[in-house]
Design an enzyme around this catalytic site. Structure first.
Site, PDB file in Angstrom:
ATOM      1  N   CYS A   1      -6.764   8.779  -5.071  1.00  0.00           N
ATOM      2  CA  CYS A   1      -5.421   9.313  -5.331  1.00  0.00           C
ATOM      3  C   CYS A   1      -5.421  10.438  -6.361  1.00  0.00           C
ATOM      4  O   CYS A   1      -4.435  11.158  -6.492  1.00  0.00           O
ATOM      5  CB  CYS A   1      -4.477   8.199  -5.749  1.00  0.00           C
ATOM      6  SG  CYS A   1      -4.339   6.908  -4.504  1.00  0.00           S
TER       7      CYS A   1
ATOM      8  N   HIS B   1       1.468  11.200  -9.555  1.00  0.00           N
ATOM      9  CA  HIS B   1       1.085  10.550  -8.306  1.00  0.00           C
ATOM     10  C   HIS B   1       2.119   9.474  -7.975  1.00  0.00           C
ATOM     11  O   HIS B   1       2.479   8.661  -8.827  1.00  0.00           O
ATOM     12  CB  HIS B   1      -0.314   9.947  -8.465  1.00  0.00           C
ATOM     13  CG  HIS B   1      -0.690   9.040  -7.346  1.00  0.00           C
ATOM     14  ND1 HIS B   1      -0.526   9.393  -6.021  1.00  0.00           N
ATOM     15  CD2 HIS B   1      -1.198   7.766  -7.341  1.00  0.00           C
ATOM     16  CE1 HIS B   1      -0.933   8.394  -5.261  1.00  0.00           C
ATOM     17  NE2 HIS B   1      -1.327   7.399  -6.029  1.00  0.00           N
TER      18      HIS B   1
ATOM     19  N   ASN C   1       2.941   5.502  -0.982  1.00  0.00           N
ATOM     20  CA  ASN C   1       1.790   6.117  -1.642  1.00  0.00           C
ATOM     21  C   ASN C   1       0.921   6.818  -0.588  1.00  0.00           C
ATOM     22  O   ASN C   1       0.259   6.158   0.211  1.00  0.00           O
ATOM     23  CB  ASN C   1       1.001   5.015  -2.367  1.00  0.00           C
ATOM     24  CG  ASN C   1      -0.234   5.530  -3.082  1.00  0.00           C
ATOM     25  OD1 ASN C   1      -0.671   6.649  -2.844  1.00  0.00           O
ATOM     26  ND2 ASN C   1      -0.804   4.703  -3.941  1.00  0.00           N
TER      27      ASN C   1
HETATM   28  N1  COA Z   1       6.076  -9.147   0.015  1.00  0.00           N
HETATM   29  C1  COA Z   1       6.445 -10.307  -0.535  1.00  0.00           C
HETATM   30  N2  COA Z   1       5.692 -10.941  -1.438  1.00  0.00           N
HETATM   31  C2  COA Z   1       4.538 -10.375  -1.809  1.00  0.00           C
HETATM   32  C3  COA Z   1       4.094  -9.155  -1.261  1.00  0.00           C
HETATM   33  C4  COA Z   1       4.914  -8.540  -0.298  1.00  0.00           C
HETATM   34  N3  COA Z   1       4.599  -7.371   0.278  1.00  0.00           N
HETATM   35  N4  COA Z   1       2.900  -8.833  -1.810  1.00  0.00           N
HETATM   36  C5  COA Z   1       2.590  -9.808  -2.696  1.00  0.00           C
HETATM   37  N5  COA Z   1       3.596 -10.737  -2.679  1.00  0.00           N
HETATM   38  C6  COA Z   1       3.695 -11.942  -3.475  1.00  0.00           C
HETATM   39  C7  COA Z   1       2.370 -12.428  -3.995  1.00  0.00           C
HETATM   40  O1  COA Z   1       1.720 -13.220  -3.026  1.00  0.00           O
HETATM   41  C8  COA Z   1       2.784 -13.245  -5.207  1.00  0.00           C
HETATM   42  O2  COA Z   1       3.246 -14.494  -4.761  1.00  0.00           O
HETATM   43  P1  COA Z   1       2.959 -15.811  -5.618  1.00  0.00           P
HETATM   44  O3  COA Z   1       3.631 -15.575  -6.936  1.00  0.00           O
HETATM   45  O4  COA Z   1       3.575 -16.880  -4.797  1.00  0.00           O
HETATM   46  O5  COA Z   1       1.468 -15.884  -5.725  1.00  0.00           O
HETATM   47  C9  COA Z   1       4.010 -12.489  -5.735  1.00  0.00           C
HETATM   48  O6  COA Z   1       4.462 -11.663  -4.646  1.00  0.00           O
HETATM   49  C10 COA Z   1       3.721 -11.614  -6.927  1.00  0.00           C
HETATM   50  O7  COA Z   1       2.555 -10.869  -6.648  1.00  0.00           O
HETATM   51  P2  COA Z   1       1.961  -9.880  -7.696  1.00  0.00           P
HETATM   52  O8  COA Z   1       0.748  -9.238  -7.119  1.00  0.00           O
HETATM   53  O9  COA Z   1       1.851 -10.569  -9.010  1.00  0.00           O
HETATM   54  O10 COA Z   1       3.138  -8.800  -7.779  1.00  0.00           O
HETATM   55  P3  COA Z   1       3.324  -7.622  -8.789  1.00  0.00           P
HETATM   56  O11 COA Z   1       4.606  -7.772  -9.493  1.00  0.00           O
HETATM   57  O12 COA Z   1       2.093  -7.347  -9.597  1.00  0.00           O
HETATM   58  O13 COA Z   1       3.491  -6.380  -7.780  1.00  0.00           O
HETATM   59  C11 COA Z   1       2.257  -4.546  -6.900  1.00  0.00           C
HETATM   60  C12 COA Z   1       2.439  -6.056  -6.919  1.00  0.00           C
HETATM   61  C13 COA Z   1       1.115  -4.235  -5.962  1.00  0.00           C
HETATM   62  C14 COA Z   1       3.533  -3.906  -6.377  1.00  0.00           C
HETATM   63  C15 COA Z   1       1.963  -4.037  -8.346  1.00  0.00           C
HETATM   64  O14 COA Z   1       0.955  -4.817  -8.945  1.00  0.00           O
HETATM   65  C16 COA Z   1       1.550  -2.608  -8.360  1.00  0.00           C
HETATM   66  O15 COA Z   1       2.294  -1.733  -7.975  1.00  0.00           O
HETATM   67  N6  COA Z   1       0.331  -2.303  -8.827  1.00  0.00           N
HETATM   68  C17 COA Z   1      -0.189  -0.956  -8.825  1.00  0.00           C
HETATM   69  C18 COA Z   1      -0.718  -0.664  -7.463  1.00  0.00           C
HETATM   70  C19 COA Z   1      -0.973   0.793  -7.221  1.00  0.00           C
HETATM   71  O16 COA Z   1      -0.273   1.632  -7.740  1.00  0.00           O
HETATM   72  N7  COA Z   1      -1.997   1.087  -6.422  1.00  0.00           N
HETATM   73  C20 COA Z   1      -2.358   2.403  -6.048  1.00  0.00           C
HETATM   74  C21 COA Z   1      -2.989   3.128  -7.161  1.00  0.00           C
HETATM   75  S1  COA Z   1      -3.435   4.706  -6.694  1.00  0.00           S
END
Ligand code: COA
Length: 328
Positions: A112, A255, A285
């Site tokens: 990215c 980004h 993204n």
């Molecule tokens: N829909 C519904 N539930 C979902 C889900 C989806 N698409 N994806 C994950 N979950 C669930 C998980 O299973 C978890 O459930 P649990 O609590 O029962 O185990 C819960 O939601 C929370 O998951 P978690 O991973 O802790 O969520 P989060 O608040 O950290 O959000 C992201 C997840 C990916 C949105 C966040 O971590 C993020 O944006 N990170 C940066 C990623 C990024 O920018 N990547 C690219 C970089 S270039």
């Protein structure tokens, strides 16, 4: 004095829109979950256009905007993590598609952050006097890299391409002092495991290991923590080294990975969120394409005026990050 400036921008996104509600029919997710966690409402997914096809269309739009012919290009760089082939490069495919027969062409891989890494490379060539006209493209088809059964990643990404024509000009000709002014780049391979996509031909003949499909996998929370710390740090360092005040910057083009990341960066820099334009709601993204697509949208909407100071900043797998300061 020679300056290096962005002479034109272009972008291309596929026509097909996939909404969060569409995704909730494939995996256990909801519009509410995706919007509240990421700010994403929909993304574009390609049906016909390849990574190179999207890149070539973005390139043609950038050339039109710069009023430049493809034959005048001396360098074509494509930042991508999702090429159709290991070889030839997407850049060579683009060169063939647009008729940029006088340019050398190759790809660069920095996920990215790729567009910024490629821009920095082109800048170095132009600054050294090796070339005068370059085309820098960020293009990714993330829809072929994600596992569509994995709700934690497939909802985040989209497809697209963005491009910029970079030109070295005499400052008097350009009628403005600066263009691209300063870069900060960084890489940290010790964080490689938090965001990966296994290569699809990692078989081994001697070990009898078949090639397998690799998919993107990510530790979302680690990536989140990395981004909200590293991006403001890197922007602060950039501005301090360039002796520029953050209040003087018209727009920070980050980004587009997550609305909450951008919001947190604005807060840490103590700047109003209005200075951080976003289009993540519509595209998700798009990896290496996200910054140049956003830049092109701003350029075409007439929001940019000559003399505006801009900061572009990206982060991603590697881990990699970077920021550039430029005067439009
Ligand atoms: N829909 C519904 N539930 C979902 C889900 C989806 N698409 N994806 C994950 N979950 C669930 C998980 O299973 C978890 O459930 P649990 O609590 O029962 O185990 C819960 O939601 C929370 O998951 P978690 O991973 O802790 O969520 P989060 O608040 O950290 O959000 C992201 C997840 C990916 C949105 C966040 O971590 C993020 O944006 N990170 C940066 C990623 C990024 O920018 N990547 C690219 C970089 S270039």
């Amino acid at each position: 004095m020679w300056i290096t400036k962005i002479a034109g921008t272009g972008s291309c996104v596929p026509e097909k829109i996939i909404t969060n509600n569409d995704l909730s029919e494939i995996v256990d997710t909801s519009d509410e979950w995706i919007r509240s966690r990421t700010g994403i409402g929909e993304r574009r997914i390609t049906e016909e256009l390849t990574t190179a096809g999207l890149a070539a269309k973005a390139a043609q739009n950038a050339l039109l905007d710069a009023d430049m012919k493809a034959e005048d290009l001396e360098l074509i760089l494509v930042a991508t993590s999702s090429p159709e082939h290991f070889f030839p490069s997407v850049a060579c495919e683009v060169q063939g598609m647009i008729g940029g027969k006088n340019a050398i062409a190759y790809d660069l891989s920095a996920a990215c952050s790729g567009f910024l890494f490629a821009l920095n490379t082109a800048y170095a060539f132009l600054k050294s006097g090796s070339y005068k006209n370059a085309l820098v493209i960020g293009a990714d088809v993330m829809s072929k890299m994600v596992n569509w059964k994995d709700r934690s990643t497939c909802v985040l990404f989209g497809d697209g391409a963005g491009a910029a024509v970079i030109r070295a000009e005499m400052a008097e000709d350009a009628g403005m002092p600066e263009g691209i002014r300063h870069f900060i780049m960084g890489s940290d391979g010790s964080g490689a495991g938090v965001l990966t996509c296994t290569a699809r031909s990692n078989g081994n003949f001697l070990l009898g290991k078949e090639s397998q499909m690799g998919y993107l996998s990510m530790n979302g929370q680690e990536v989140f923590k990395f981004a909200v710390k590293k991006v403001p740090e890197c922007i602060s360092q950039l501005l301090s080294e360039a002796d520029e005040k953050k209040e003087e910057i018209s727009y920070f083009l980050l980004h587009q990975a997550n609305y909450r990341i951008i919001e947190s960066v604005a807060k840490r820099l103590k700047l109003p969120l209005e200075r951080f334009p976003m289009n993540i709601e519509h595209y998700g993204n798009t990896s290496g394409a996200s910054i140049p697509i956003l830049l092109d949208e701003l350029n075409r909407s007439g929001l940019l005026s000559r003399g505006d100071k801009l900061v572009l900043s990206g982060f991603g797998a590697g881990l990699t990050w970077g920021a550039v300061l430029l005067t439009w």
